[in-house]
Design an enzyme around this catalytic site. Structure first.
Site, PDB file in Angstrom:
ATOM      1  N   MET A   1       0.706  -1.156  -0.130  1.00  7.54           N
ATOM      2  CA  MET A   1       0.144  -0.135  -0.009  1.00  7.54           C
ATOM      3  C   MET A   1       0.811   1.046  -0.047  1.00  7.54           C
ATOM      4  O   MET A   1       0.316   2.455   0.346  1.00  7.54           O
ATOM      5  CB  MET A   1      -1.005  -0.069   1.248  1.00  7.54           C
ATOM      6  N   GLY A   2       2.234   1.105  -0.335  1.00  6.15           N
ATOM      7  CA  GLY A   2       3.014   2.146  -0.391  1.00  6.15           C
ATOM      8  C   GLY A   2       3.557   2.718   1.003  1.00  6.15           C
ATOM      9  O   GLY A   2       3.354   2.237   1.990  1.00  6.15           O
TER      10      GLY A   2
ATOM     11  N   SER B   1       3.732   1.332   8.072  1.00  4.39           N
ATOM     12  CA  SER B   1       3.500   2.728   7.425  1.00  4.39           C
ATOM     13  C   SER B   1       2.940   3.516   8.593  1.00  4.39           C
ATOM     14  O   SER B   1       2.897   4.689   8.864  1.00  4.39           O
ATOM     15  CB  SER B   1       2.791   2.588   6.334  1.00  4.39           C
ATOM     16  N   ARG B   2       1.828   2.761   9.236  1.00  5.09           N
ATOM     17  CA  ARG B   2       1.285   3.475  10.552  1.00  5.09           C
ATOM     18  C   ARG B   2       1.896   3.830  11.604  1.00  5.09           C
ATOM     19  O   ARG B   2       1.467   4.669  12.425  1.00  5.09           O
ATOM     20  CB  ARG B   2       0.069   2.373  11.002  1.00  5.09           C
TER      21      ARG B   2
ATOM     22  N   LEU C   1       6.791   3.314   1.578  1.00  3.60           N
ATOM     23  CA  LEU C   1       7.661   2.056   1.554  1.00  3.60           C
ATOM     24  C   LEU C   1       8.768   2.197   2.835  1.00  3.60           C
ATOM     25  O   LEU C   1       8.986   3.291   3.091  1.00  3.60           O
ATOM     26  CB  LEU C   1       8.451   1.960   0.435  1.00  3.60           C
TER      27      LEU C   1
ATOM     28  N   HIS D   1       8.855  -3.507   3.660  1.00  2.00           N
ATOM     29  CA  HIS D   1       8.670  -3.634   2.221  1.00  2.00           C
ATOM     30  C   HIS D   1       9.946  -4.101   1.365  1.00  2.00           C
ATOM     31  O   HIS D   1      10.165  -4.759   0.607  1.00  2.00           O
ATOM     32  CB  HIS D   1       7.940  -2.585   1.590  1.00  2.00           C
TER      33      HIS D   1
ATOM     34  N   ASP E   1       1.923  -9.263   8.764  1.00  2.00           N
ATOM     35  CA  ASP E   1       0.634  -9.764   8.761  1.00  2.00           C
ATOM     36  C   ASP E   1       0.522 -11.055   8.647  1.00  2.00           C
ATOM     37  O   ASP E   1       0.048 -11.638   7.412  1.00  2.00           O
ATOM     38  CB  ASP E   1      -0.064  -8.938   7.539  1.00  2.00           C
TER      39      ASP E   1
ATOM     40  N   GLN F   1      -3.089 -12.656   7.177  1.00  2.00           N
ATOM     41  CA  GLN F   1      -3.041 -12.157   5.999  1.00  2.00           C
ATOM     42  C   GLN F   1      -2.355 -13.308   4.968  1.00  2.00           C
ATOM     43  O   GLN F   1      -2.794 -13.746   3.999  1.00  2.00           O
ATOM     44  CB  GLN F   1      -2.596 -10.974   5.562  1.00  2.00           C
TER      45      GLN F   1
HETATM   46  P1  AMP Z   1       1.332  -3.050   3.494  1.00  4.39           P
HETATM   47  O1  AMP Z   1       2.072  -1.920   2.441  1.00  4.39           O
HETATM   48  O2  AMP Z   1       1.514  -2.491   4.909  1.00  4.39           O
HETATM   49  O3  AMP Z   1       0.056  -3.590   2.970  1.00  4.39           O
HETATM   50  O4  AMP Z   1       2.467  -4.073   3.300  1.00  4.39           O
HETATM   51  C1  AMP Z   1       2.749  -4.695   2.062  1.00  4.39           C
HETATM   52  C2  AMP Z   1       3.411  -5.988   2.582  1.00  4.39           C
HETATM   53  O5  AMP Z   1       4.779  -5.823   3.240  1.00  4.39           O
HETATM   54  C3  AMP Z   1       2.671  -7.087   3.210  1.00  4.39           C
HETATM   55  O6  AMP Z   1       2.872  -8.271   2.809  1.00  4.39           O
HETATM   56  C4  AMP Z   1       3.183  -6.678   4.671  1.00  4.39           C
HETATM   57  O7  AMP Z   1       2.985  -7.890   5.533  1.00  4.39           O
HETATM   58  C5  AMP Z   1       4.747  -6.542   4.424  1.00  4.39           C
HETATM   59  N1  AMP Z   1       4.956  -5.876   5.589  1.00  4.39           N
HETATM   60  C6  AMP Z   1       4.808  -4.780   6.220  1.00  4.39           C
HETATM   61  N2  AMP Z   1       5.472  -4.223   7.175  1.00  4.39           N
HETATM   62  C7  AMP Z   1       6.487  -5.485   7.085  1.00  4.39           C
HETATM   63  C8  AMP Z   1       7.595  -5.444   8.200  1.00  4.39           C
HETATM   64  N3  AMP Z   1       7.730  -4.720   9.161  1.00  4.39           N
HETATM   65  N4  AMP Z   1       8.314  -6.459   8.102  1.00  4.39           N
HETATM   66  C9  AMP Z   1       8.250  -7.417   7.043  1.00  4.39           C
HETATM   67  N5  AMP Z   1       7.011  -7.328   6.067  1.00  4.39           N
HETATM   68  C10 AMP Z   1       6.309  -6.238   6.173  1.00  4.39           C
END
Ligand code: AMP
Length: 282
Positions: free
Chosen positions: A21-22, A178-179, A24, A28, A142, A145
């Site tokens: 969802m960007g 990102s949050r 980055l 990511h 996640d 997910q």
């Molecule tokens: P998002 O942009 O939050 O939807 O995340 C996109 C992908 O990055 C998803 O598969 C997340 O599980 C992964 N992701 C997000 N945060 C992390 C993190 N801290 N470590 C590893 N993967 C992550």
């Protein structure tokens, strides 16, 4: 996007895909680097998927910075950044959704974010159909997910290999998200309790403690100490089925969702049930 993907495939290139969802961050980037190592052609998508957010959730204020994202993608030698528009993904008259109706989506975020995984499955399925990757990369951050996506791939005979990579953390242990951008300095400090309580639970299990409600209560007390706005859940579940367990007698997932101010944070840890040799039995 289909054309570019088709061209890569017709040159016998393997395609690695990282849906995001960007905004980055290092989490990511770890997925992208792995895709870069394992595949000939790397595609990432950046799309804040409106249908996976509830009506009161943070869709509108979700952090976005496409310019920075594109620069980071370039630095990682990503071949294509796919940034679809809402009207491309959900044009007028859109009617088809993919959902998990089984036990994997019953608890954890499935219970606290109704409709969330329907939104996730639908967008991931659509992106897979557009891109047709050989491998797709997801984060353990996640975990639910990733399990649901793997199940969807099995159930719907999708021809893609799902890779799940470890959670990337800041130096102090906070899972990168990102949050985290929403957190004030003092909230960020309080947020460390998520990782610390997971670590403590892990120590307890490694010492041989098997009583799940004892461990859960311990985590709960620790988290309540920082006065969170709300605890959505603290769960200890079978790492494969995501069903609750009463006793630590298999590999478990400890998963948390906690509100700190206006920010909902999640974190988790997988823990095998084998106590360390020197530990006591309870
Ligand atoms: P998002 O942009 O939050 O939807 O995340 C996109 C992908 O990055 C998803 O598969 C997340 O599980 C992964 N992701 C997000 N945060 C992390 C993190 N801290 N470590 C590893 N993967 C992550």
């Amino acid at each position: 996007m289909r054309k570019v993907s088709h061209q890569a495939r017709s040159k016998n290139k393997s395609i690695g895909f990282v849906p995001t969802m960007g905004y980055l961050h290092k989490g990511h980037l770890s997925l992208i680097k792995k895709a870069r190592r394992e595949c000939d052609f790397v595609i990432i998508s950046i799309y804040v998927n409106p249908i996976q957010f509830g009506p009161k959730e943070d869709y509108k204020r979700y952090p976005r910075d496409l310019k920075r994202d594109k620069r980071l993608a370039r630095e990682e030698k990503v071949d294509v950044v796919f940034i679809p528009k809402d009207k491309d993904i959900y044009p007028d008259g859109y009617q088809t959704y993919v959902d998990n109706e089984g036990s994997l989506s019953e608890g954890l975020c499935g219970a606290t974010r109704p409709g969330h995984f329907k939104g996730v499955c639908t967008i991931v399925c659509k992106l897979f159909n557009i891109i047709k990757p050989d491998r797709a990369y997801f984060g353990q951050k996640d975990y639910q997910q990733a399990q649901i996506v793997k199940q969807m791939v099995r159930d719907l005979n999708m021809d893609v290999k799902i890779r799940v990579l470890p959670t990337v953390r800041d130096e102090d242990g906070l899972a990168i998200s990102s949050r985290n951008e929403y957190l004030s300095l003092s909230e960020r400090r309080r947020a460390l309790i998520l990782y610390r309580s997971l670590q403590q639970a892990k120590r307890m299990i490694k010492e041989g403690i098997k009583d799940v409600s004892y461990i859960r209560n311990n985590i709960k007390d620790k988290i309540k100490g920082i006065k969170p706005t709300k605890i959505d859940y603290i769960e200890i579940v079978d790492s494969n089925t995501l069903k609750r367990v009463n006793k630590i007698d298999r590999e478990v997932l400890i998963a948390l969702a906690v509100w700190i101010g206006r920010t909902r944070l999640i974190d988790n840890m997988i823990i095998s049930h084998k106590p360390q040799a020197s530990s006591r039995k309870l």
